[in-house]
Write an enzyme that holds these catalytic residues in place. Structure first.
Site, PDB file in Angstrom:
ATOM      1  N   CYS A  50       0.838  -1.201   0.000  1.00  0.00           N
ATOM      2  CA  CYS A  50       0.000   0.000   0.000  1.00  0.00           C
ATOM      3  C   CYS A  50       0.874   1.252   0.000  1.00  0.00           C
ATOM      4  O   CYS A  50       0.607   2.223   0.709  1.00  0.00           O
ATOM      5  CB  CYS A  50      -0.973   0.002   1.172  1.00  0.00           C
ATOM      6  SG  CYS A  50      -0.273  -0.411   2.775  1.00  0.00           S
ATOM      7  N   GLY A  51       1.953   1.192  -0.787  1.00  0.00           N
ATOM      8  CA  GLY A  51       2.814   2.356  -0.945  1.00  0.00           C
ATOM      9  C   GLY A  51       3.517   2.742   0.346  1.00  0.00           C
ATOM     10  O   GLY A  51       3.952   1.890   1.121  1.00  0.00           O
TER      11      GLY A  51
END
Length: 252
Positions: A50-51
């Protein structure tokens, strides 16, 4: 998350009004002490991909740790979510971990976390508790946020527009102190559950954005490689044609 936000805001408003009327000395969770130890409850996701969502929350936690330690204050962590623990365990300051609950958490999970934090505060092991999480602003923006958790303090009415909203006075039965005695633990549960909902929504939004960026990057790579492949194939065909033409000319 969106449905819970108005409930949280109204709960905060009620607690503000109640705590402003009651004497903090009668409630241990409102006791202000000289801050020598601080506990940071860091809420992150259990899964990655998720980055920079989880790392941004951890960076905020580490920045606060350095700031407090620079003031001579001892810091400990309570990690909710596997990713936060994986990044903070190297500090050797993690006191408690709650793993594998962010996928399907319920209010009882928030109650368990709030109880753990409040009991440690009441035992005198922490003079102040802050909660750190990722606040959902939009699908593209999730902000690392820090809020005071303990001791519970009256929320002062803001000047200007906020003050104008106050048009009357609540009358409580039974007394404000009796209601506060019941609402304080619920208030802590609501704060933790609200933070967990914000992290849950932010995690999915951050993952969706990260996967979208990855997909676009893959498409760009495929496009560039296709152009390179076509150039190489064209060059090979051209070379073969030149060999044929050269051979035909040699036979003449």
């Amino acid at each position: 998350m969106e449905a819970f936000r108005p409930y949280t805001a109204k709960f905060n408003e009620a607690m503000s009004n109640l705590s402003g009327r009651s004497s903090g000395g009668s409630f241990p969770l409102m006791e202000r002490r000289e801050v020598k130890t601080i506990e940071l409850a860091v809420i992150t996701s259990d899964r990655g991909l998720c980055g920079s969502f989880n790392s941004n929350i951890v960076k905020l936690a580490e920045r606060k740790m350095r700031e407090y330690e620079g003031q001579g204050i001892k810091v400990s962590f309570v990690c909710v979510g596997k990713k936060g623990y994986q990044l903070l365990k190297r500090t050797e300051k993690v006191r408690k971990v709650f793993r594998d609950i962010m996928g399907t958490f319920q209010m009882y999970n928030a109650r368990e976390i709030a109880t753990e934090l409040s009991q440690n505060f009441l035992a005198g092991n922490a003079d102040k508790v802050e909660i750190l999480y990722g606040e959902f602003a939009s699908v593209a923006v999730q902000r690392p946020t820090s809020k005071d958790f303990l001791p519970v303090q009256p929320l002062e009415a803001q000047a200007g527009a906020e003050t104008k909203k106050i048009s009357g006075e609540y009358i409580y039965e039974p007394s404000a102190e009796e209601i506060m005695d019941v609402l304080q633990p619920l208030y802590l549960n609501v704060m933790v559950y609200h933070a967990m909902l914000e992290v849950g929504a932010s995690e999915h939004a951050a993952r969706m954005t990260a996967m979208d960026n990855a997909t676009n990057a893959c498409k760009d790579i495929i496009s560039k490689l296709t152009i390179l492949y076509n150039k190489a194939r064209q060059a090979a065909i051209t070379a073969e044609l030149m060999d044929i033409v050269g051979g035909a000319e040699a036979l003449k």
